[in-house]
Design a protein around this motif. Sequence first.
Motif, PDB file in Angstrom:
ATOM      1  N   PRO A   1       7.117   8.549   3.967  1.00  0.00           N
ATOM      2  CA  PRO A   1       7.294   7.407   3.075  1.00  0.00           C
ATOM      3  C   PRO A   1       7.340   6.112   3.868  1.00  0.00           C
ATOM      4  N   PRO A   2       6.960   4.997   3.254  1.00  0.00           N
ATOM      5  CA  PRO A   2       6.992   3.729   3.989  1.00  0.00           C
ATOM      6  C   PRO A   2       8.421   3.373   4.368  1.00  0.00           C
ATOM      7  N   ARG A   3       8.563   2.802   5.546  1.00  0.00           N
ATOM      8  CA  ARG A   3       9.889   2.366   5.955  1.00  0.00           C
ATOM      9  C   ARG A   3      10.282   1.136   5.146  1.00  0.00           C
ATOM     10  N   SER A   4      11.574   0.903   5.044  1.00  0.00           N
ATOM     11  CA  SER A   4      12.018  -0.243   4.265  1.00  0.00           C
ATOM     12  C   SER A   4      13.191  -0.922   4.961  1.00  0.00           C
ATOM     13  N   PHE A   5      13.389  -2.168   4.599  1.00  0.00           N
ATOM     14  CA  PHE A   5      14.467  -2.979   5.168  1.00  0.00           C
ATOM     15  C   PHE A   5      14.959  -3.893   4.063  1.00  0.00           C
ATOM     16  N   ASN A   6      16.216  -3.768   3.682  1.00  0.00           N
ATOM     17  CA  ASN A   6      16.782  -4.567   2.592  1.00  0.00           C
ATOM     18  C   ASN A   6      15.922  -4.484   1.329  1.00  0.00           C
ATOM     19  N   GLY A   7      15.390  -3.302   1.073  1.00  0.00           N
ATOM     20  CA  GLY A   7      14.590  -3.119  -0.127  1.00  0.00           C
ATOM     21  C   GLY A   7      13.145  -3.555   0.018  1.00  0.00           C
ATOM     22  N   ILE A   8      12.772  -4.051   1.180  1.00  0.00           N
ATOM     23  CA  ILE A   8      11.392  -4.465   1.440  1.00  0.00           C
ATOM     24  C   ILE A   8      10.706  -3.332   2.193  1.00  0.00           C
ATOM     25  N   ALA A   9       9.598  -2.859   1.633  1.00  0.00           N
ATOM     26  CA  ALA A   9       8.921  -1.714   2.246  1.00  0.00           C
ATOM     27  C   ALA A   9       7.576  -2.133   2.811  1.00  0.00           C
ATOM     28  N   GLU A  10       7.162  -1.405   3.823  1.00  0.00           N
ATOM     29  CA  GLU A  10       5.829  -1.626   4.381  1.00  0.00           C
ATOM     30  C   GLU A  10       4.798  -1.393   3.278  1.00  0.00           C
ATOM     31  N   GLY A  11       3.859  -2.295   3.173  1.00  0.00           N
ATOM     32  CA  GLY A  11       2.860  -2.211   2.110  1.00  0.00           C
ATOM     33  C   GLY A  11       3.165  -3.130   0.936  1.00  0.00           C
TER      34      GLY A  11
END
Length: 163
Positions: free
Chosen positions: A45-55
Amino acid sequence: MRRFCLIALAALLLLAAGCQWLPGDVAAPPPTEPAATTAAPTTTPPRSFNGIAEGDVFPGELTFYCECAKCNGKWAGITADGTLLAELGPGDLPVAGCNWLPLQSLVEVGGTVYRIADRGGPGLDRVGRLDIFTPDGHEAALALGRVYDVEVRILALGSAAKY
Ligand SMILES: [Zn+2]
């Protein structure tokens, strides 16, 4: 004697029934099956940071800055991740600053890939806001003004440890 036996039997039954309610006597769950190797996902799955995901793609807004003290205050010439702006060459990814992505994240705007290497004031907190470094000096940065209605695509999230 018979009465005593009945009482003893009843007591034993009560004890046995009581024991079944002790937490420690709850039947252990069946052992979990080992993870099925045949059903392993083929993509992570795409990584995410503070609800922001790659893509992800966000509506964005751009401003521009140069390496001068007017743009950077005491941090003139160097970015938050230690990049020396004067040393950026044509082989380096263009640099942008924001406060809503980990440093070293890569974003794409209008076909250009930028490396998030800098931080800025609270105006850069908002998701989609980017301050783009321009090597052409202060007047050039001012002349570029503010660009609205761009799309910012998250290509890769930098290491959160470096945020
Ligand atoms: Zn400047």
